[in-house]
Scaffold this motif. Sequence first.
Motif, PDB file in Angstrom:
ATOM      1  N   LEU A 262     -79.670  22.854   3.933  1.00  0.00           N
ATOM      2  CA  LEU A 262     -81.069  22.513   3.837  1.00  0.00           C
ATOM      3  C   LEU A 262     -81.339  21.230   4.607  1.00  0.00           C
ATOM      4  O   LEU A 262     -80.626  20.242   4.442  1.00  0.00           O
ATOM      5  CB  LEU A 262     -81.436  22.341   2.361  1.00  0.00           C
ATOM      6  CG  LEU A 262     -82.890  22.195   2.002  1.00  0.00           C
ATOM      7  CD1 LEU A 262     -83.627  23.499   2.287  1.00  0.00           C
ATOM      8  CD2 LEU A 262     -83.024  21.854   0.544  1.00  0.00           C
ATOM      9  N   PHE A 263     -82.318  21.222   5.469  1.00  0.00           N
ATOM     10  CA  PHE A 263     -82.735  20.074   6.272  1.00  0.00           C
ATOM     11  C   PHE A 263     -81.653  19.584   7.231  1.00  0.00           C
ATOM     12  O   PHE A 263     -81.701  18.471   7.703  1.00  0.00           O
ATOM     13  CB  PHE A 263     -83.224  18.909   5.406  1.00  0.00           C
ATOM     14  CG  PHE A 263     -84.448  19.237   4.609  1.00  0.00           C
ATOM     15  CD1 PHE A 263     -85.619  19.624   5.234  1.00  0.00           C
ATOM     16  CD2 PHE A 263     -84.433  19.177   3.232  1.00  0.00           C
ATOM     17  CE1 PHE A 263     -86.747  19.933   4.501  1.00  0.00           C
ATOM     18  CE2 PHE A 263     -85.557  19.484   2.491  1.00  0.00           C
ATOM     19  CZ  PHE A 263     -86.722  19.864   3.132  1.00  0.00           C
ATOM     20  N   GLU A 264     -80.654  20.424   7.509  1.00  0.00           N
ATOM     21  CA  GLU A 264     -79.629  20.041   8.474  1.00  0.00           C
ATOM     22  C   GLU A 264     -80.283  19.874   9.837  1.00  0.00           C
ATOM     23  O   GLU A 264     -81.193  20.594  10.204  1.00  0.00           O
ATOM     24  CB  GLU A 264     -78.549  21.121   8.546  1.00  0.00           C
ATOM     25  CG  GLU A 264     -77.401  20.775   9.452  1.00  0.00           C
ATOM     26  CD  GLU A 264     -76.319  21.828   9.396  1.00  0.00           C
ATOM     27  OE1 GLU A 264     -75.852  22.231  10.468  1.00  0.00           O
ATOM     28  OE2 GLU A 264     -75.961  22.244   8.284  1.00  0.00           O
ATOM     29  N   LYS A 265     -79.806  18.921  10.570  1.00  0.00           N
ATOM     30  CA  LYS A 265     -80.367  18.629  11.890  1.00  0.00           C
ATOM     31  C   LYS A 265     -80.172  19.821  12.820  1.00  0.00           C
ATOM     32  O   LYS A 265     -79.061  20.281  13.028  1.00  0.00           O
ATOM     33  CB  LYS A 265     -79.675  17.385  12.468  1.00  0.00           C
ATOM     34  CG  LYS A 265     -80.268  16.891  13.749  1.00  0.00           C
ATOM     35  CD  LYS A 265     -81.547  16.161  13.490  1.00  0.00           C
ATOM     36  CE  LYS A 265     -82.015  15.456  14.761  1.00  0.00           C
ATOM     37  NZ  LYS A 265     -83.304  14.877  14.596  1.00  0.00           N
ATOM     38  N   ILE A 266     -81.254  20.319  13.345  1.00  0.00           N
ATOM     39  CA  ILE A 266     -81.193  21.366  14.359  1.00  0.00           C
ATOM     40  C   ILE A 266     -81.218  20.645  15.690  1.00  0.00           C
ATOM     41  O   ILE A 266     -82.202  20.005  16.049  1.00  0.00           O
ATOM     42  CB  ILE A 266     -82.369  22.354  14.227  1.00  0.00           C
ATOM     43  CG1 ILE A 266     -82.217  23.147  12.933  1.00  0.00           C
ATOM     44  CG2 ILE A 266     -82.444  23.278  15.433  1.00  0.00           C
ATOM     45  CD1 ILE A 266     -83.354  24.052  12.604  1.00  0.00           C
ATOM     46  N   THR A 267     -80.115  20.714  16.401  1.00  0.00           N
ATOM     47  CA  THR A 267     -79.976  19.911  17.605  1.00  0.00           C
ATOM     48  C   THR A 267     -80.573  20.560  18.840  1.00  0.00           C
ATOM     49  O   THR A 267     -80.962  19.868  19.769  1.00  0.00           O
ATOM     50  CB  THR A 267     -78.497  19.580  17.879  1.00  0.00           C
ATOM     51  OG1 THR A 267     -77.768  20.803  17.977  1.00  0.00           O
ATOM     52  CG2 THR A 267     -77.912  18.720  16.772  1.00  0.00           C
TER      53      THR A 267
ATOM     54  N   GLY B 117     -86.527  17.281  23.303  1.00  0.00           N
ATOM     55  CA  GLY B 117     -85.839  16.185  22.644  1.00  0.00           C
ATOM     56  C   GLY B 117     -86.647  15.359  21.676  1.00  0.00           C
ATOM     57  O   GLY B 117     -86.105  14.460  21.036  1.00  0.00           O
ATOM     58  N   ARG B 118     -87.944  15.615  21.561  1.00  0.00           N
ATOM     59  CA  ARG B 118     -88.737  14.864  20.590  1.00  0.00           C
ATOM     60  C   ARG B 118     -88.238  15.176  19.189  1.00  0.00           C
ATOM     61  O   ARG B 118     -87.850  16.305  18.890  1.00  0.00           O
ATOM     62  CB  ARG B 118     -90.212  15.224  20.706  1.00  0.00           C
ATOM     63  CG  ARG B 118     -91.054  14.420  19.698  1.00  0.00           C
ATOM     64  CD  ARG B 118     -92.508  14.664  19.858  1.00  0.00           C
ATOM     65  NE  ARG B 118     -93.014  13.763  20.878  1.00  0.00           N
ATOM     66  CZ  ARG B 118     -94.277  13.683  21.227  1.00  0.00           C
ATOM     67  NH1 ARG B 118     -95.165  14.455  20.656  1.00  0.00           N
ATOM     68  NH2 ARG B 118     -94.661  12.841  22.151  1.00  0.00           N
ATOM     69  N   ASN B 119     -88.249  14.167  18.327  1.00  0.00           N
ATOM     70  CA  ASN B 119     -87.770  14.319  16.958  1.00  0.00           C
ATOM     71  C   ASN B 119     -88.650  15.319  16.199  1.00  0.00           C
ATOM     72  O   ASN B 119     -89.863  15.217  16.202  1.00  0.00           O
ATOM     73  CB  ASN B 119     -87.774  12.961  16.247  1.00  0.00           C
ATOM     74  CG  ASN B 119     -87.047  12.999  14.933  1.00  0.00           C
ATOM     75  OD1 ASN B 119     -86.130  13.790  14.749  1.00  0.00           O
ATOM     76  ND2 ASN B 119     -87.451  12.145  14.015  1.00  0.00           N
ATOM     77  N   MET B 120     -88.009  16.285  15.566  1.00  0.00           N
ATOM     78  CA  MET B 120     -88.707  17.321  14.818  1.00  0.00           C
ATOM     79  C   MET B 120     -88.818  16.896  13.346  1.00  0.00           C
ATOM     80  O   MET B 120     -87.814  16.563  12.726  1.00  0.00           O
ATOM     81  CB  MET B 120     -87.904  18.629  14.922  1.00  0.00           C
ATOM     82  CG  MET B 120     -88.694  19.857  14.638  1.00  0.00           C
ATOM     83  SD  MET B 120     -87.728  21.414  14.765  1.00  0.00           S
ATOM     84  CE  MET B 120     -86.633  21.128  16.109  1.00  0.00           C
ATOM     85  N   PRO B 121     -90.023  16.904  12.772  1.00  0.00           N
ATOM     86  CA  PRO B 121     -90.171  16.561  11.350  1.00  0.00           C
ATOM     87  C   PRO B 121     -89.384  17.537  10.467  1.00  0.00           C
ATOM     88  O   PRO B 121     -89.196  18.701  10.819  1.00  0.00           O
ATOM     89  CB  PRO B 121     -91.671  16.701  11.093  1.00  0.00           C
ATOM     90  CG  PRO B 121     -92.310  16.689  12.440  1.00  0.00           C
ATOM     91  CD  PRO B 121     -91.296  17.219  13.404  1.00  0.00           C
ATOM     92  N   LYS B 122     -88.939  17.050   9.308  1.00  0.00           N
ATOM     93  CA  LYS B 122     -88.154  17.880   8.394  1.00  0.00           C
ATOM     94  C   LYS B 122     -88.838  19.200   8.028  1.00  0.00           C
ATOM     95  O   LYS B 122     -88.179  20.239   8.022  1.00  0.00           O
ATOM     96  CB  LYS B 122     -87.815  17.110   7.114  1.00  0.00           C
ATOM     97  CG  LYS B 122     -86.723  16.100   7.296  1.00  0.00           C
ATOM     98  CD  LYS B 122     -86.405  15.414   5.977  1.00  0.00           C
ATOM     99  CE  LYS B 122     -85.336  14.360   6.162  1.00  0.00           C
ATOM    100  NZ  LYS B 122     -85.026  13.694   4.892  1.00  0.00           N
ATOM    101  N   PRO B 123     -90.153  19.213   7.724  1.00  0.00           N
ATOM    102  CA  PRO B 123     -90.772  20.501   7.381  1.00  0.00           C
ATOM    103  C   PRO B 123     -90.712  21.515   8.524  1.00  0.00           C
ATOM    104  O   PRO B 123     -90.468  22.697   8.294  1.00  0.00           O
ATOM    105  CB  PRO B 123     -92.222  20.131   7.045  1.00  0.00           C
ATOM    106  CG  PRO B 123     -92.156  18.689   6.649  1.00  0.00           C
ATOM    107  CD  PRO B 123     -91.073  18.093   7.503  1.00  0.00           C
ATOM    108  N   VAL B 124     -90.902  21.061   9.750  1.00  0.00           N
ATOM    109  CA  VAL B 124     -90.828  21.963  10.903  1.00  0.00           C
ATOM    110  C   VAL B 124     -89.403  22.454  11.077  1.00  0.00           C
ATOM    111  O   VAL B 124     -89.154  23.642  11.308  1.00  0.00           O
ATOM    112  CB  VAL B 124     -91.334  21.265  12.190  1.00  0.00           C
ATOM    113  CG1 VAL B 124     -91.117  22.141  13.412  1.00  0.00           C
ATOM    114  CG2 VAL B 124     -92.801  20.889  12.050  1.00  0.00           C
ATOM    115  N   ARG B 125     -88.452  21.544  10.944  1.00  0.00           N
ATOM    116  CA  ARG B 125     -87.037  21.905  11.075  1.00  0.00           C
ATOM    117  C   ARG B 125     -86.648  22.936  10.021  1.00  0.00           C
ATOM    118  O   ARG B 125     -85.943  23.904  10.304  1.00  0.00           O
ATOM    119  CB  ARG B 125     -86.188  20.635  10.959  1.00  0.00           C
ATOM    120  CG  ARG B 125     -84.788  20.786  11.448  1.00  0.00           C
ATOM    121  CD  ARG B 125     -84.056  19.464  11.612  1.00  0.00           C
ATOM    122  NE  ARG B 125     -84.060  18.634  10.447  1.00  0.00           N
ATOM    123  CZ  ARG B 125     -84.565  17.396  10.401  1.00  0.00           C
ATOM    124  NH1 ARG B 125     -85.126  16.852  11.460  1.00  0.00           N
ATOM    125  NH2 ARG B 125     -84.516  16.690   9.303  1.00  0.00           N
TER     126      ARG B 125
END
Length: 107
Positions: free
Chosen positions: A3-8, A41-49
């Motif tokens: 859950l909420f793991e970074k999608i690179t 490369g823009r940081n993705m918010p947790k809900p979107v991720r």
Amino acid sequence: MKLFEKITNPREIRRKLGLNQQEFWSRIGVTQSGGSRYESGRNMPKPVRELLRLVHVEQIDLSKVRREDFEIVEYLKETHPDLYKSLRKAVRAKMEAQEGSSEATAS
């Protein structure tokens, strides 16, 4: 994937699925231009991720998920934990069998 793991690399996920940006990002409520920024490369918010993970990695059709479904699962866990574990094990076995048969078909 946790859950909420970074999608690179969302671009890689999109390409593996064979979708264009419009198709891929619109399924989770993100515009094509917004998705393009995340792919660059823009940081993705947790809900979107998390939506990306659920829809494109876990392949969950969110239009079919209802609050009642979660309430039923929680009730089952609390009142019949053995049945819940048994059902979970059966579903996992079914999913593994489907993955195995789809891999055999692709070969």
